[in-house]
Motif scaffolding. Sequence first.
Motif, PDB file in Angstrom:
ATOM      1  N   THR A 112       0.836  -1.209   0.000  1.00 27.48           N
ATOM      2  CA  THR A 112       0.000   0.000   0.000  1.00 27.48           C
ATOM      3  C   THR A 112       0.866   1.252   0.000  1.00 27.48           C
ATOM      4  OG1 THR A 112      -1.733  -1.178   1.230  1.00 27.48           O
ATOM      5  CG2 THR A 112      -1.843   1.219   1.217  1.00 27.48           C
ATOM      6  N   ALA A 113       1.934   1.253   0.808  1.00 23.86           N
ATOM      7  CA  ALA A 113       2.852   2.394   0.821  1.00 23.86           C
ATOM      8  C   ALA A 113       3.478   2.580  -0.552  1.00 23.86           C
ATOM      9  CB  ALA A 113       3.934   2.185   1.876  1.00 23.86           C
ATOM     10  N   SER A 114       3.836   1.488  -1.204  1.00 17.94           N
ATOM     11  CA  SER A 114       4.384   1.565  -2.555  1.00 17.94           C
ATOM     12  C   SER A 114       3.380   2.191  -3.517  1.00 17.94           C
ATOM     13  CB  SER A 114       4.774   0.167  -3.040  1.00 17.94           C
ATOM     14  OG  SER A 114       5.154   0.188  -4.400  1.00 17.94           O
ATOM     15  N   PHE A 115       2.124   1.777  -3.407  1.00 17.89           N
ATOM     16  CA  PHE A 115       1.085   2.312  -4.298  1.00 17.89           C
ATOM     17  C   PHE A 115       0.881   3.809  -4.057  1.00 17.89           C
ATOM     18  CE2 PHE A 115      -3.394   3.218  -5.274  1.00 17.89           C
ATOM     19  CZ  PHE A 115      -3.417   2.858  -6.614  1.00 17.89           C
ATOM     20  N   ILE A 116       0.910   4.223  -2.792  1.00 15.81           N
ATOM     21  CA  ILE A 116       0.731   5.642  -2.474  1.00 15.81           C
ATOM     22  C   ILE A 116       1.846   6.473  -3.106  1.00 15.81           C
ATOM     23  CG2 ILE A 116       0.778   7.332  -0.598  1.00 15.81           C
ATOM     24  CD1 ILE A 116      -0.640   5.243   1.152  1.00 15.81           C
ATOM     25  N   PHE A 117       3.090   6.005  -2.994  1.00 21.09           N
ATOM     26  CA  PHE A 117       4.205   6.740  -3.593  1.00 21.09           C
ATOM     27  C   PHE A 117       4.141   6.688  -5.119  1.00 21.09           C
ATOM     28  CE2 PHE A 117       6.087   6.638   0.616  1.00 21.09           C
ATOM     29  CZ  PHE A 117       6.816   7.807   0.647  1.00 21.09           C
ATOM     30  N   PHE A 118       3.628   5.574  -5.671  1.00 14.84           N
ATOM     31  CA  PHE A 118       3.471   5.478  -7.118  1.00 14.84           C
ATOM     32  C   PHE A 118       2.479   6.532  -7.619  1.00 14.84           C
ATOM     33  CE2 PHE A 118       1.217   3.883 -10.829  1.00 14.84           C
ATOM     34  CZ  PHE A 118       2.245   3.523 -11.678  1.00 14.84           C
ATOM     35  N   VAL A 119       1.340   6.628  -6.953  1.00 16.23           N
ATOM     36  CA  VAL A 119       0.323   7.614  -7.352  1.00 16.23           C
ATOM     37  C   VAL A 119       0.867   9.031  -7.196  1.00 16.23           C
ATOM     38  CG1 VAL A 119      -1.958   8.538  -6.814  1.00 16.23           C
ATOM     39  CG2 VAL A 119      -1.584   6.067  -6.799  1.00 16.23           C
ATOM     40  N   ALA A 120       1.548   9.296  -6.065  1.00  6.90           N
ATOM     41  CA  ALA A 120       2.091  10.632  -5.832  1.00  6.90           C
ATOM     42  C   ALA A 120       3.115  11.004  -6.902  1.00  6.90           C
ATOM     43  CB  ALA A 120       2.720  10.698  -4.445  1.00  6.90           C
ATOM     44  N   TYR A 121       3.921  10.032  -7.328  1.00  4.77           N
ATOM     45  CA  TYR A 121       4.948  10.296  -8.347  1.00  4.77           C
ATOM     46  C   TYR A 121       4.314  10.602  -9.699  1.00  4.77           C
ATOM     47  CZ  TYR A 121       8.862   9.440 -11.518  1.00  4.77           C
ATOM     48  OH  TYR A 121       9.810   9.562 -12.506  1.00  4.77           O
ATOM     49  N   HIS A 122       3.340   9.818 -10.116  1.00  8.24           N
ATOM     50  CA  HIS A 122       2.750   9.992 -11.439  1.00  8.24           C
ATOM     51  C   HIS A 122       1.733  11.134 -11.486  1.00  8.24           C
ATOM     52  CE1 HIS A 122       4.485   6.591 -13.669  1.00  8.24           C
ATOM     53  NE2 HIS A 122       4.505   5.965 -12.506  1.00  8.24           N
ATOM     54  N   LYS A 123       1.169  11.481 -10.346  1.00  9.43           N
ATOM     55  CA  LYS A 123       0.260  12.625 -10.299  1.00  9.43           C
ATOM     56  C   LYS A 123       0.996  13.915  -9.974  1.00  9.43           C
ATOM     57  CE  LYS A 123      -3.636  10.363 -10.970  1.00  9.43           C
ATOM     58  NZ  LYS A 123      -4.498  10.595 -12.173  1.00  9.43           N
ATOM     59  N   LYS A 124       2.317  13.774  -9.748  1.00  5.14           N
ATOM     60  CA  LYS A 124       3.177  14.926  -9.437  1.00  5.14           C
ATOM     61  C   LYS A 124       2.706  15.656  -8.175  1.00  5.14           C
ATOM     62  CE  LYS A 124       4.532  15.625 -14.264  1.00  5.14           C
ATOM     63  NZ  LYS A 124       5.761  14.827 -14.081  1.00  5.14           N
ATOM     64  N   TRP A 125       2.317  14.862  -7.171  1.00  2.00           N
ATOM     65  CA  TRP A 125       1.953  15.439  -5.892  1.00  2.00           C
ATOM     66  C   TRP A 125       3.204  15.812  -5.112  1.00  2.00           C
ATOM     67  CZ3 TRP A 125      -2.052  11.162  -4.147  1.00  2.00           C
ATOM     68  CH2 TRP A 125      -3.179  11.256  -4.966  1.00  2.00           C
ATOM     69  N   ASN A 126       3.016  16.645  -4.119  1.00  2.00           N
ATOM     70  CA  ASN A 126       4.114  16.955  -3.200  1.00  2.00           C
ATOM     71  C   ASN A 126       4.475  15.688  -2.424  1.00  2.00           C
ATOM     72  OD1 ASN A 126       5.634  17.874  -0.848  1.00  2.00           O
ATOM     73  ND2 ASN A 126       4.955  19.942  -1.418  1.00  2.00           N
ATOM     74  N   PRO A 127       5.755  15.332  -2.342  1.00  2.00           N
ATOM     75  CA  PRO A 127       6.148  14.107  -1.617  1.00  2.00           C
ATOM     76  C   PRO A 127       5.653  14.061  -0.175  1.00  2.00           C
ATOM     77  CG  PRO A 127       7.992  14.962  -2.882  1.00  2.00           C
ATOM     78  CD  PRO A 127       6.902  15.995  -2.968  1.00  2.00           C
ATOM     79  N   ILE A 128       5.427  15.248   0.411  1.00  2.00           N
ATOM     80  CA  ILE A 128       4.939  15.276   1.792  1.00  2.00           C
ATOM     81  C   ILE A 128       3.571  14.606   1.888  1.00  2.00           C
ATOM     82  CG2 ILE A 128       4.205  16.790   3.681  1.00  2.00           C
ATOM     83  CD1 ILE A 128       6.314  18.762   2.833  1.00  2.00           C
ATOM     84  N   LEU A 129       2.753  14.751   0.839  1.00  2.00           N
ATOM     85  CA  LEU A 129       1.442  14.108   0.838  1.00  2.00           C
ATOM     86  C   LEU A 129       1.572  12.593   0.869  1.00  2.00           C
ATOM     87  CD1 LEU A 129      -0.453  16.347  -1.771  1.00  2.00           C
ATOM     88  CD2 LEU A 129      -0.604  16.410   0.738  1.00  2.00           C
ATOM     89  N   ALA A 130       2.552  12.071   0.143  1.00  2.00           N
ATOM     90  CA  ALA A 130       2.770  10.621   0.158  1.00  2.00           C
ATOM     91  C   ALA A 130       3.205  10.155   1.544  1.00  2.00           C
ATOM     92  CB  ALA A 130       3.815  10.244  -0.886  1.00  2.00           C
ATOM     93  N   VAL A 131       4.082  10.930   2.179  1.00  2.00           N
ATOM     94  CA  VAL A 131       4.539  10.573   3.534  1.00  2.00           C
ATOM     95  C   VAL A 131       3.357  10.601   4.499  1.00  2.00           C
ATOM     96  CG1 VAL A 131       6.015  11.248   5.445  1.00  2.00           C
ATOM     97  CG2 VAL A 131       6.869  11.389   3.100  1.00  2.00           C
ATOM     98  N   LEU A 132       2.509  11.614   4.392  1.00  2.00           N
ATOM     99  CA  LEU A 132       1.329  11.687   5.255  1.00  2.00           C
ATOM    100  C   LEU A 132       0.390  10.509   5.007  1.00  2.00           C
ATOM    101  CD1 LEU A 132       0.518  15.522   5.103  1.00  2.00           C
ATOM    102  CD2 LEU A 132       1.533  14.243   7.003  1.00  2.00           C
ATOM    103  N   GLY A 133       0.283  10.112   3.744  1.00  2.00           N
ATOM    104  CA  GLY A 133      -0.556   8.963   3.417  1.00  2.00           C
ATOM    105  C   GLY A 133      -0.046   7.689   4.074  1.00  2.00           C
TER     106      GLY A 133
END
Length: 314
Positions: free
Chosen positions: A262-283
Amino acid sequence: MKSHWTSIAWSAVYLLLLLSLLTPLTVITAFFLVIPGIILYTTLPRKRFVVHVAAVWIIVAVIGTLVWSYLIGAVLLLQALYFLIPSLVMGHLYKKRASAVKIVISGAGVILLEFLLILMIGTLFLDFNLAASIEDIMNNAMAPLQNVTDPSLTGGIAWSPEMTEQFSSYTVRFIPFTLILCSLLISTVSHAIVRPTLGSMGHVVSKLPALRDWRLPRSLIWYYLIATILAMFAGSAANEGFLGMILDNLIPLLQAFFIIQTASFIFFVAYHKKWNPILAVLGVILLLFIPGLWLLGLLDIAFPLREMITRSRR
């Protein structure tokens, strides 16, 4: 000359980490004790490696014997041997330029096998009872609470010997799960520190794929499904026996793998959606506190969710 002083520095670190085993810091430093051996074995010729390790062990034995006793000195050497074996295995694989995944899994496997071997030897030849030892530790830790009658000091909990026995049995039941996770953690932490260290010293070392690219085997879903069905229909008698112990450890272990996915998927989505990495960490932080969110990792393994996300961008 620089390499010579670097080796001496890591030998000094190795010495301090071994001596820390006699302090309360051992809970933390045990996770780093494999690292100096890996670096020394990988960067030094075999004879020089033996000289450095032998020198550290002699100093540790002398200090342990003079400050404490011969028994403490011998115990320190046995512990040093315990942590050196995975260092040799991982160091050998680093020299062979094996993949990072193979190195981490091999190191974790050796650490786990060593502990199981020690536990077996203690049980068969030294009459060691792990459950009784844990119960004694718990009795000593909870003895003050058993003598306290003020509810405000105990949080309203009346701790009894029966509760200590139940907690000890529960702890022993989940030892396999704990050992596997600790072995993986020690191996992963070691690789995370060793790889950049060896890289800075001119050694080519493979690295683990980025977390967003991790894809665990789909077979984990079938294991989880079978374990869940067995847990539902095995009955209370089986749940209290050997099968129950296996299921009690296998199910949370698989759930831990799904949390990682799940953590991998969250970082995958954040990377491809160009989200701020902080959002992935919070997720990922929310993942640790929201029950059931790990099911997203299960779905990520079972279905092509990532392909759907990347396809929608085209």
